[in-house]
Enzyme design. Structure first.
Site, PDB file in Angstrom:
ATOM      1  N   GLU A 150       0.686  -1.497  -0.612  1.00 30.32           N
ATOM      2  CA  GLU A 150      -0.225  -0.321  -0.148  1.00 30.32           C
ATOM      3  C   GLU A 150       0.933   1.614   0.345  1.00 30.32           C
ATOM      4  OE1 GLU A 150      -1.945  -1.351   3.021  1.00 30.32           O
ATOM      5  OE2 GLU A 150      -3.458  -1.610   2.292  1.00 30.32           O
ATOM      6  N   GLU A 189      -3.545  -9.340   4.097  1.00 28.63           N
ATOM      7  CA  GLU A 189      -4.183  -9.034   5.346  1.00 28.63           C
ATOM      8  C   GLU A 189      -5.813  -9.693   5.970  1.00 28.63           C
ATOM      9  OE1 GLU A 189      -3.596  -7.023   3.212  1.00 28.63           O
ATOM     10  OE2 GLU A 189      -2.816  -5.131   4.168  1.00 28.63           O
TER      11      GLU A 189
HETATM   12  N1  DAK Z   1       4.926  -6.531  11.778  1.00 30.23           N
HETATM   13  C1  DAK Z   1       5.895  -7.056  13.085  1.00 30.23           C
HETATM   14  N2  DAK Z   1       7.757  -7.701  12.241  1.00 30.23           N
HETATM   15  C2  DAK Z   1       7.815  -8.434  11.306  1.00 30.23           C
HETATM   16  C3  DAK Z   1       6.788  -8.033  10.035  1.00 30.23           C
HETATM   17  C4  DAK Z   1       5.467  -7.089  10.345  1.00 30.23           C
HETATM   18  N3  DAK Z   1       4.547  -7.306   9.233  1.00 30.23           N
HETATM   19  N4  DAK Z   1       7.216  -8.379   8.950  1.00 30.23           N
HETATM   20  C5  DAK Z   1       8.386  -9.409   9.168  1.00 30.23           C
HETATM   21  N5  DAK Z   1       8.690  -8.952  11.060  1.00 30.23           N
HETATM   22  C6  DAK Z   1       9.383  -9.624  11.682  1.00 30.23           C
HETATM   23  C7  DAK Z   1       9.730 -11.066  12.229  1.00 30.23           C
HETATM   24  O1  DAK Z   1       8.333 -11.371  12.854  1.00 30.23           O
HETATM   25  C8  DAK Z   1      10.877 -11.411  12.319  1.00 30.23           C
HETATM   26  O2  DAK Z   1      11.027 -10.689  14.125  1.00 30.23           O
HETATM   27  P1  DAK Z   1      11.730 -11.230  14.951  1.00 30.23           P
HETATM   28  O3  DAK Z   1      11.443 -12.805  15.746  1.00 30.23           O
HETATM   29  O4  DAK Z   1      13.424 -11.781  14.021  1.00 30.23           O
HETATM   30  O5  DAK Z   1      11.678 -11.012  16.210  1.00 30.23           O
HETATM   31  C9  DAK Z   1      11.603 -10.495  11.552  1.00 30.23           C
HETATM   32  O6  DAK Z   1      10.954  -9.209  11.079  1.00 30.23           O
HETATM   33  C10 DAK Z   1      12.230 -11.407  10.208  1.00 30.23           C
HETATM   34  O7  DAK Z   1      10.617 -11.733  10.163  1.00 30.23           O
HETATM   35  P2  DAK Z   1      11.141 -13.213   9.269  1.00 30.23           P
HETATM   36  O8  DAK Z   1      12.227 -13.914  10.476  1.00 30.23           O
HETATM   37  O9  DAK Z   1       9.595 -13.621   9.365  1.00 30.23           O
HETATM   38  O10 DAK Z   1      11.617 -13.782   7.989  1.00 30.23           O
HETATM   39  P3  DAK Z   1      11.214 -14.468   6.476  1.00 30.23           P
HETATM   40  O11 DAK Z   1      12.091 -14.326   5.904  1.00 30.23           O
HETATM   41  O12 DAK Z   1      10.969 -15.597   7.084  1.00 30.23           O
HETATM   42  O13 DAK Z   1       9.603 -14.238   6.111  1.00 30.23           O
HETATM   43  C11 DAK Z   1       8.671 -12.697   5.945  1.00 30.23           C
HETATM   44  C12 DAK Z   1       9.849 -13.004   5.863  1.00 30.23           C
HETATM   45  C13 DAK Z   1       7.578 -10.795   4.863  1.00 30.23           C
HETATM   46  C14 DAK Z   1       7.424 -13.666   4.335  1.00 30.23           C
HETATM   47  C15 DAK Z   1       7.565 -13.020   7.000  1.00 30.23           C
HETATM   48  O14 DAK Z   1       8.022 -12.060   7.860  1.00 30.23           O
HETATM   49  C16 DAK Z   1       6.232 -12.403   6.953  1.00 30.23           C
HETATM   50  O15 DAK Z   1       4.848 -12.858   6.433  1.00 30.23           O
HETATM   51  N6  DAK Z   1       5.743 -11.147   7.613  1.00 30.23           N
HETATM   52  C17 DAK Z   1       4.427 -10.342   7.853  1.00 30.23           C
HETATM   53  C18 DAK Z   1       4.272 -10.360   6.553  1.00 30.23           C
HETATM   54  C19 DAK Z   1       2.627  -9.657   6.024  1.00 30.23           C
HETATM   55  O16 DAK Z   1       1.798 -10.239   7.006  1.00 30.23           O
HETATM   56  N7  DAK Z   1       2.209  -8.385   6.321  1.00 30.23           N
HETATM   57  C20 DAK Z   1       0.946  -7.837   6.671  1.00 30.23           C
HETATM   58  C21 DAK Z   1       0.701  -7.389   7.186  1.00 30.23           C
HETATM   59  S1  DAK Z   1      -0.923  -6.847   7.423  1.00 30.23           S
HETATM   60  C22 DAK Z   1      -5.263  -0.770   9.665  1.00 30.23           C
HETATM   61  C23 DAK Z   1      -3.730  -0.474   8.898  1.00 30.23           C
HETATM   62  C24 DAK Z   1      -2.782  -1.341   7.946  1.00 30.23           C
HETATM   63  C25 DAK Z   1      -3.304  -2.254   7.794  1.00 30.23           C
HETATM   64  C26 DAK Z   1      -4.374  -3.323   7.902  1.00 30.23           C
HETATM   65  C27 DAK Z   1      -5.840  -2.355   9.140  1.00 30.23           C
HETATM   66  N8  DAK Z   1      -6.080  -0.409  10.243  1.00 30.23           N
HETATM   67  C28 DAK Z   1      -5.594  -0.057  11.530  1.00 30.23           C
HETATM   68  C29 DAK Z   1      -7.704  -0.018   9.446  1.00 30.23           C
HETATM   69  C30 DAK Z   1      -2.411  -3.510   7.385  1.00 30.23           C
HETATM   70  C31 DAK Z   1      -2.420  -4.562   7.792  1.00 30.23           C
HETATM   71  C32 DAK Z   1      -0.748  -5.134   7.676  1.00 30.23           C
HETATM   72  O17 DAK Z   1       0.581  -5.278   6.680  1.00 30.23           O
END
Ligand code: DAK
Length: 258
Positions: A111, A131
């Protein structure tokens, strides 16, 4: 450590989200710092911004899930507002912003790139809106900006399935304008920024406004926006020099932003 850094190189400003331990995920602190940096950009001297993430693995891996996981409804709304305000500020900034997407651009990261004018990415870039797999909808404008950029069908597929797409697919559907190697990404972004910065800044800014403001209107209303912005370029020194140079079969040496 500063979570958001800013460097100026001539007419070009580079903003870097710098929270590598969390793959540059957006927490409240990062969002507020990004807002602060955007407020401080000198719009008189800066003609193009580049937005990127630190390192070569991640642009922004989304909003910070650990911060969001404990939010109440009202805190969630506030978090959404802080993010939306800063994303909107970026989108409506008078000058163009290029997202140099260096790896993961997931959720809020995808985004964020969509709030920029142009996206280029590295070969290892991965885009997605995961999400619905986390029990929420995209919250920083993904349902709106993704659909407007890649079309409704593709946006719905990406959002409903929460599937990520690689750089090649992002290029194929028009989400990014160019793919380069990780090593070349920032240079390519700078080359593009430089090319834009050599054109008349008042005209570039007016073009951005015309596109952004006209895109959601019907053609009769939209064309009036263009008309007014087109008119606003006349009598500027840059317009006079640009046209004079053409008529004299020379090139404008530089535009002055006035
Ligand atoms: N948030 C927090 N920490 C995160 C993170 C995230 N989105 N993505 C990665 N990290 C952290 C991991 O927890 C890890 O931390 P430690 O365990 O080392 O302390 C570190 O970064 C390295 O990540 P990984 O060990 O997981 O690394 P990998 O290479 O194995 O995997 C990955 C990379 C990007 C595939 C994986 O980290 C992953 O799936 N991350 C989450 C991706 C995700 O789902 N992103 C979308 C988040 S939801 C709203 C406003 C905004 C939003 C929604 C509503 N309102 C209130 C209206 C937006 C929502 C989103 O963005």
């Amino acid at each position: 450590m500063e979570f958001v850094t800013y460097e100026q190189d001539g007419f070009i400003g580079v903003i870097t989200i710098n929270r590598p331990k969390a793959l540059n995920a957006l927490n409240t602190k990062v969002l507020k710092l990004l807002d602060k940096v955007l407020n401080e950009v000198d719009l008189k001297t800066t003609r193009v911004l580049i937005l990127t993430g630190s390192g070569s693995k991640s642009f922004v891996a989304g909003a910070d899930i650990s911060e969001m996981s404990i939010l109440t409804k009202s805190e969630g709304e506030l978090f959404g507002k802080v993010g939306n305000d800063v994303f909107r500020k970026l989108e409506t900034l008078p000058i163009p912003v290029i997202a140099a997407v260096n790896g993961f651009a997931l959720g809020g990261g995808c985004e964020l790139s969509l709030s920029c004018d142009i996206r280029i990415c590295s070969e290892n870039a991965l885009f997605g809106q995961p999400e619905v797999g986390l029990g929420i909808t995209p919250g920083f404008g993904g349902t709106q900006r993704l659909a407007r950029t890649v079309g409704i069908g593709k946006a719905k597929e990406m959002i409903y399935t929460a599937s990520n797409i690689k750089a090649e697919e992002a290029y194929r559907i028009g989400l990014v304008n160019k793919i380069c190697s990780s090593e070349e990404l920032i240079n390519e972004a700078k080359k593009l920024a430089l090319k834009i910065s050599r054109n008349a800044p008042i005209a570039v800014k007016a073009s951005k406004r015309a596109i952004n403001e006209g895109i959601s209107l019907n053609m009769d209303e939209a064309i009036v926006i263009e008309e007014k912005l087109f008119g606003s370029c006349f009598e500027t020194e840059d317009q006079k020099n640009g046209m004079k140079a053409f008529l004299e079969k020379t090139k404008v040496e530089k535009f002055f932003n006035r």
